[in-house]
Design an enzyme around this catalytic site. Structure first.
Site, PDB file in Angstrom:
ATOM      1  N   LYS A 131       0.845  -1.198   0.000  1.00 46.81           N
ATOM      2  CA  LYS A 131       0.000   0.000   0.000  1.00 46.81           C
ATOM      3  C   LYS A 131       0.869   1.232   0.000  1.00 46.81           C
ATOM      4  O   LYS A 131       1.945   1.257   0.610  1.00 46.81           O
ATOM      5  CB  LYS A 131      -0.936   0.041   1.222  1.00 46.81           C
ATOM      6  CG  LYS A 131      -1.792   1.317   1.274  1.00 46.81           C
ATOM      7  CD  LYS A 131      -2.682   1.396   2.502  1.00 46.81           C
ATOM      8  CE  LYS A 131      -3.438   2.732   2.490  1.00 46.81           C
ATOM      9  NZ  LYS A 131      -4.350   2.880   3.656  1.00 46.81           N
TER      10      LYS A 131
ATOM     11  N   GLU B  52     -11.410  10.467  -5.810  1.00 46.54           N
ATOM     12  CA  GLU B  52     -11.468  10.534  -4.347  1.00 46.54           C
ATOM     13  C   GLU B  52     -10.736  11.769  -3.827  1.00 46.54           C
ATOM     14  O   GLU B  52     -11.222  12.462  -2.932  1.00 46.54           O
ATOM     15  CB  GLU B  52     -10.860   9.273  -3.732  1.00 46.54           C
ATOM     16  CG  GLU B  52     -10.886   9.268  -2.203  1.00 46.54           C
ATOM     17  CD  GLU B  52     -10.335   7.990  -1.608  1.00 46.54           C
ATOM     18  OE1 GLU B  52      -9.632   8.080  -0.592  1.00 46.54           O
ATOM     19  OE2 GLU B  52     -10.618   6.916  -2.170  1.00 46.54           O
TER      20      GLU B  52
ATOM     21  N   GLU C 267      -9.826  12.387  11.736  1.00 42.80           N
ATOM     22  CA  GLU C 267      -9.103  11.186  12.183  1.00 42.80           C
ATOM     23  C   GLU C 267      -8.248  11.421  13.431  1.00 42.80           C
ATOM     24  O   GLU C 267      -7.263  12.164  13.404  1.00 42.80           O
ATOM     25  CB  GLU C 267      -8.215  10.658  11.062  1.00 42.80           C
ATOM     26  CG  GLU C 267      -7.539   9.334  11.404  1.00 42.80           C
ATOM     27  CD  GLU C 267      -6.911   8.668  10.207  1.00 42.80           C
ATOM     28  OE1 GLU C 267      -6.399   7.541  10.361  1.00 42.80           O
ATOM     29  OE2 GLU C 267      -6.939   9.249   9.107  1.00 42.80           O
TER      30      GLU C 267
ATOM     31  N   GLU D  44      -7.942  -2.262   2.616  1.00 45.59           N
ATOM     32  CA  GLU D  44      -7.157  -1.064   2.916  1.00 45.59           C
ATOM     33  C   GLU D  44      -7.308  -0.681   4.389  1.00 45.59           C
ATOM     34  O   GLU D  44      -6.343  -0.330   5.064  1.00 45.59           O
ATOM     35  CB  GLU D  44      -7.619   0.086   2.016  1.00 45.59           C
ATOM     36  CG  GLU D  44      -6.865   1.385   2.235  1.00 45.59           C
ATOM     37  CD  GLU D  44      -7.424   2.528   1.417  1.00 45.59           C
ATOM     38  OE1 GLU D  44      -7.121   3.684   1.768  1.00 45.59           O
ATOM     39  OE2 GLU D  44      -8.160   2.277   0.446  1.00 45.59           O
TER      40      GLU D  44
END
Length: 397
Positions: free
Chosen positions: A151, A381, A201, A245
């Site tokens: 990733k 995105e 977050e 993910e």
């Protein structure tokens, strides 16, 4: 305005926020100026003024330098930001004054809408261009299929230049009132430059021996149509690509926190959280700290950067980012928050952010790229994530 709303707490103990009162939190929002430091979290609202001590670059971990500075200034609090590259200079200070209020969501006045951005023309310059970004995603996916890494998070920026100096307090108002339950911040990172944003977050918080982290990974844009918005949220919960993910990030956070915890709890499946612009897969990881000597900032530095903003394995993902992104991330995907001498604090991943300087606002957005990623979807995105700031200034791609 009531006395409670204007209460000034110089080096207030962070576990003793101001008494809840209508207007207490929004008064701090209203009093923000670019030479102050504003931070709103789901537990409190802070406005810091002046600089009593600046955490300068130096040898050794930044958490150790912060702990030493807090020990020299009893009852004080550190507030500010750490860059994506932890070896770069932080923007952390112990302020002269610190005003504290309950969370923005506890103040009914936060429901009042912010003034709309004035009409204006923006010159928008993407870096890199969307098609170049998409090629970078395709290259990363090809390398993953060859087994190099699993990733990487690739970002792009937009530089918005207006005709007049930026109205940063007005931008902050729109960010805070649009997503009052998140983490909203505005603070100087160097003379004439301000980092501001509204991150969803939480990297890690500590209160006593209780630790909480809320990693996010896997996302989809919101829709103004209610039925379509619900369909997108449901599809995200079933997306194999996004669930994979997300699992990579949660596993990394779990392993990092477990080193410091006597017990730790990780839900088996993610849930959803939403911002005004995006749906995100979310997992809340909780733990009980083994040693009271480990501060929230030390924990944040040990977790940073998670695969949610860098990739895995970390060192190789950093290398891919340097090769692919034609800009320095600076404080984007770094850490922003507060901490005190007791070790408590809240440290947030610096996303949905921008840097303001003069007449230019530089926006940042990234997307997690895994082997199942499609370049067009990842480019879309990032465009959706730009909406947080584009809406705050009245600009469109």
């Amino acid at each position: 305005m009531s006395t409670a709303a204007h209460e000034v707490a110089t080096h207030r103990t962070m576990d003793e926020p101001a008494h809840p009162a209508v207007g207490a939190a929004t008064a701090l929002l209203d009093d923000y100026r670019p030479d102050t430091r504003f931070l709103a979290t789901p537990t409190r609202t802070l406005l810091a003024g002046g600089v009593r001590h600046e955490i300068s670059p130096g040898d050794g971990p930044v958490a150790r330098r912060v702990a030493a500075a807090l020990a020299r200034h009893p009852g004080s609090t550190v507030i500010g930001a750490i860059p994506f590259d932890p070896s770069a200079a932080p923007a952390l200070v112990i302020p002269e004054t610190l005003r504290s209020a309950p969370a923005l969501t506890a103040d009914p006045l936060i429901a009042l809408p912010a003034a709309s951005p004035p009409p204006g023309r923006w010159e928008i310059r993407p870096e890199p261009e969307p098609e170049v970004y998409a090629r970078g995603v395709r290259s990363a996916v090809d390398r993953m299929w060859q087994g190099e890494f699993s990733k990487v998070v690739l970002a792009r920026t937009l530089a918005l230049t207006g005709r007049d100096p930026l109205d940063i307090p007005a931008m902050l108002q729109r960010l805070a009132r649009r997503d009052p339950a998140g983490y909203t911040f505005a603070l100087p990172t160097r003379p004439g430059r301000t980092l501001l944003g509204a991150s969803p977050e939480l990297l890690v918080s500590r209160r006593g021996n209780l630790l909480v982290s809320n990693p996010l990974a896997g996302s989809t844009p919101r829709s103004p149509d209610l039925a379509e918005d619900v369909r997108r949220a449901a599809a995200l919960l079933q997306s194999a690509k996004d669930l994979h993910e997300h699992a990579v990030v949660v596993d990394a956070v779990h392993q990092g926190m477990a080193l410091h915890c006597s017990t730790i709890e990780v839900p088996a499946r993610p849930t959803l959280i939403r911002t005004a612009a995006m749906w995100h897969l979310s997992t809340t990881v909780t733990g009980v700290l083994k040693s009271p000597e480990v501060s929230a900032l030390e924990l944040a530095c040990s977790l940073h950067p998670t695969p949610a903003v860098c990739g895995t394995p970390t060192a190789l993902a950093r290398s891919v980012i340097r090769e692919t992104e034609p800009f320095d991330r600076g404080f984007f995907t770094g850490v922003v928050g507060w901490g005190n001498a007791d070790g408590d604090g809240e440290w947030v991943v610096t996303i949905r952010c921008a840097e303001a300087e003069g007449r230019t606002l530089r926006l940042y957005a990234g997307a997690g790229v895994v082997s199942a990623s499609e370049p067009g979807a990842e480019t879309a995105e990032t465009a959706a994530k730009f909406r947080t700031f584009l809406n705050a200034v009245g600009a469109e791609l």
